[in-house]
Design a protein around this motif. Sequence first.
Motif, mmCIF file in Angstrom:
data_model
loop_
_atom_site.group_PDB
_atom_site.id
_atom_site.type_symbol
_atom_site.label_atom_id
_atom_site.label_comp_id
_atom_site.label_asym_id
_atom_site.label_seq_id
_atom_site.Cartn_x
_atom_site.Cartn_y
_atom_site.Cartn_z
ATOM 1 N N GLN A 190 0.839 -1.198 0.000
ATOM 2 C CA GLN A 190 0.000 0.000 0.000
ATOM 3 C C GLN A 190 0.873 1.247 0.000
ATOM 4 O OE1 GLN A 190 -3.879 0.075 2.210
ATOM 5 N NE2 GLN A 190 -2.871 1.666 3.396
ATOM 6 N N HIS A 191 0.478 2.229 -0.802
ATOM 7 C CA HIS A 191 1.282 3.440 -0.945
ATOM 8 C C HIS A 191 0.395 4.669 -0.831
ATOM 9 C CE1 HIS A 191 4.765 1.136 -2.494
ATOM 10 N NE2 HIS A 191 3.825 0.352 -3.001
ATOM 11 N N ALA A 192 0.861 5.650 -0.043
ATOM 12 C CA ALA A 192 0.166 6.934 0.088
ATOM 13 C C ALA A 192 0.902 7.957 -0.778
ATOM 14 C CB ALA A 192 0.137 7.382 1.544
ATOM 15 N N LEU A 193 0.239 8.442 -1.808
ATOM 16 C CA LEU A 193 0.891 9.300 -2.801
ATOM 17 C C LEU A 193 0.176 10.638 -2.948
ATOM 18 C CD1 LEU A 193 1.386 6.648 -5.636
ATOM 19 C CD2 LEU A 193 3.094 7.375 -3.987
ATOM 20 N N TRP A 194 0.956 11.663 -3.304
ATOM 21 C CA TRP A 194 0.431 12.966 -3.696
ATOM 22 C C TRP A 194 0.752 13.159 -5.172
ATOM 23 C CZ3 TRP A 194 -1.906 16.564 -0.310
ATOM 24 C CH2 TRP A 194 -1.870 16.222 1.045
ATOM 25 N N PHE A 195 -0.193 13.757 -5.903
ATOM 26 C CA PHE A 195 -0.027 13.913 -7.345
ATOM 27 C C PHE A 195 -0.182 15.366 -7.781
ATOM 28 C CE2 PHE A 195 -1.375 9.529 -6.876
ATOM 29 C CZ PHE A 195 -0.670 8.853 -7.851
ATOM 30 N N ASN A 196 0.402 15.654 -8.949
ATOM 31 C CA ASN A 196 0.089 16.884 -9.665
ATOM 32 C C ASN A 196 0.257 16.612 -11.151
ATOM 33 O OD1 ASN A 196 -0.673 19.562 -10.086
ATOM 34 N ND2 ASN A 196 0.530 20.272 -8.329
ATOM 35 N N HIS A 197 -0.382 17.452 -11.974
ATOM 36 C CA HIS A 197 -0.406 17.218 -13.412
ATOM 37 C C HIS A 197 -0.466 18.548 -14.143
ATOM 38 C CE1 HIS A 197 -2.506 16.442 -17.288
ATOM 39 N NE2 HIS A 197 -1.667 15.439 -17.324
ATOM 40 N N TRP A 198 0.238 18.631 -15.291
ATOM 41 C CA TRP A 198 0.258 19.854 -16.088
ATOM 42 C C TRP A 198 0.061 19.528 -17.564
ATOM 43 C CZ3 TRP A 198 3.580 18.607 -12.225
ATOM 44 C CH2 TRP A 198 3.690 19.482 -11.140
ATOM 45 N N VAL A 199 -0.623 20.415 -18.254
ATOM 46 C CA VAL A 199 -0.757 20.361 -19.701
ATOM 47 C C VAL A 199 -0.018 21.564 -20.270
ATOM 48 C CG1 VAL A 199 -2.354 20.407 -21.656
ATOM 49 C CG2 VAL A 199 -3.001 19.219 -19.541
ATOM 50 N N ASN A 200 0.859 21.338 -21.236
ATOM 51 C CA ASN A 200 1.687 22.397 -21.821
ATOM 52 C C ASN A 200 2.475 23.166 -20.759
ATOM 53 O OD1 ASN A 200 0.563 21.675 -24.312
ATOM 54 N ND2 ASN A 200 -1.058 23.211 -24.113
ATOM 55 N N PRO A 201 3.226 22.470 -19.893
ATOM 56 C CA PRO A 201 3.987 23.163 -18.847
ATOM 57 C C PRO A 201 4.996 24.136 -19.444
ATOM 58 C CG PRO A 201 4.751 20.903 -19.117
ATOM 59 C CD PRO A 201 3.506 21.031 -19.925
ATOM 60 N N LEU A 202 5.075 25.313 -18.838
ATOM 61 C CA LEU A 202 5.976 26.377 -19.291
ATOM 62 C C LEU A 202 5.746 26.742 -20.760
ATOM 63 C CD1 LEU A 202 9.361 25.344 -17.595
ATOM 64 C CD2 LEU A 202 7.623 26.933 -16.754
ATOM 65 N N GLY A 203 4.552 26.457 -21.258
ATOM 66 C CA GLY A 203 4.218 26.823 -22.623
ATOM 67 C C GLY A 203 4.713 25.848 -23.680
ATOM 68 N N PHE A 204 5.303 24.723 -23.268
ATOM 69 C CA PHE A 204 5.751 23.724 -24.239
ATOM 70 C C PHE A 204 4.529 23.014 -24.795
ATOM 71 C CE2 PHE A 204 9.741 23.711 -21.545
ATOM 72 C CZ PHE A 204 10.493 24.413 -22.470
ATOM 73 N N LYS A 205 4.228 23.232 -26.067
ATOM 74 C CA LYS A 205 2.992 22.758 -26.660
ATOM 75 C C LYS A 205 2.964 21.236 -26.806
ATOM 76 C CE LYS A 205 2.013 27.003 -29.247
ATOM 77 N NZ LYS A 205 1.761 27.585 -30.592
ATOM 78 N N ASN A 206 1.753 20.691 -26.666
ATOM 79 C CA ASN A 206 1.530 19.251 -26.839
ATOM 80 C C ASN A 206 2.379 18.414 -25.898
ATOM 81 O OD1 ASN A 206 -0.308 19.730 -28.997
ATOM 82 N ND2 ASN A 206 1.418 19.948 -30.407
ATOM 83 N N THR A 207 2.595 18.941 -24.704
ATOM 84 C CA THR A 207 3.408 18.262 -23.705
ATOM 85 C C THR A 207 2.587 18.067 -22.441
ATOM 86 O OG1 THR A 207 5.397 19.305 -24.607
ATOM 87 C CG2 THR A 207 5.580 18.340 -22.425
ATOM 88 N N PHE A 208 2.697 16.873 -21.867
ATOM 89 C CA PHE A 208 1.925 16.512 -20.674
ATOM 90 C C PHE A 208 2.901 16.020 -19.610
ATOM 91 C CE2 PHE A 208 -0.423 15.966 -24.535
ATOM 92 C CZ PHE A 208 -1.667 16.524 -24.272
ATOM 93 N N LEU A 209 2.690 16.459 -18.383
ATOM 94 C CA LEU A 209 3.639 16.189 -17.302
ATOM 95 C C LEU A 209 2.878 15.811 -16.039
ATOM 96 C CD1 LEU A 209 6.669 16.449 -16.290
ATOM 97 C CD2 LEU A 209 6.073 18.799 -15.660
ATOM 98 N N ALA A 210 3.352 14.783 -15.344
ATOM 99 C CA ALA A 210 2.742 14.389 -14.067
ATOM 100 C C ALA A 210 3.835 14.017 -13.084
ATOM 101 C CB ALA A 210 1.786 13.223 -14.260
ATOM 102 N N VAL A 211 3.555 14.226 -11.806
ATOM 103 C CA VAL A 211 4.501 13.887 -10.749
ATOM 104 C C VAL A 211 3.744 13.214 -9.608
ATOM 105 C CG1 VAL A 211 4.283 16.149 -9.626
ATOM 106 C CG2 VAL A 211 6.344 14.782 -9.261
#
Length: 231
Positions: A190-211
């Motif tokens: 079992q894992h307790a996780l925190w998430f975040n997600h970005w679409v076009n981070p820093l204006g980089f088009k067609n880019t998806f980022l998650a942590v």
Amino acid sequence: MIIHLFHIPTLAANIPLSAAQACLNTEETNSAAKIKVNRRLHEFIYGRYCLKLALAKHLNTHTKSLHLLKRPQGKLYLQGNPTFFNLTHSGEYLAFCISDEGEIGIDIEHLQKRTTDITGIAQRYFTPAEYQAIKQCEGHNQQALFYKVWTLKEAALKATGIGISAGLERINALDITPNQPQTLQLAKSQHALWFNHWVNPLGFKNTFLAVALEPTRSLSAAPAFELSGDL
């Protein structure tokens, strides 16, 4: 925590490959010599270069003193040092994050011009609920949902050290809420996780980022992630 995001062709235009390669140790240099495709070679060398520069600054040491090792699932770690970090790249972009709060997983995906069978991939690798949600979307909305699901899943599996070979279908990304703690049951643990997600981070088009972050201690508030594209 800072997420460092880079455009690889821009790095190559400003930093000679030989200068970036100088930070590699013998083992890494041998690995680079086996890479025959320039794009893959640039991913490897500039990824290690940028990561080591940031780690050296974070730890107040020299890049040559950093010995990166690889776990069985492929995740990099520092020999003899508890600092957590993770590196990812896709297409023309690479990103990494360094953490003192716990294990970190990060994934970046760059939408290429080539056609991708999004619904086919979702049907094969995602949960039935995710597949149906993606199937019901069209055009850009379908792409955005697909890559959001993919990056969140991969970030989680990388944070826990399990790796994507454990199965993307183990996680229902539709249940994940950014900046809220999530408890996931993965591979009998079992894992307790925190998430975040970005679409076009820093204006980089067609880019998806998650942590995804698995803290070593309980957090009273969501961890703060800052995006940076600085060299």
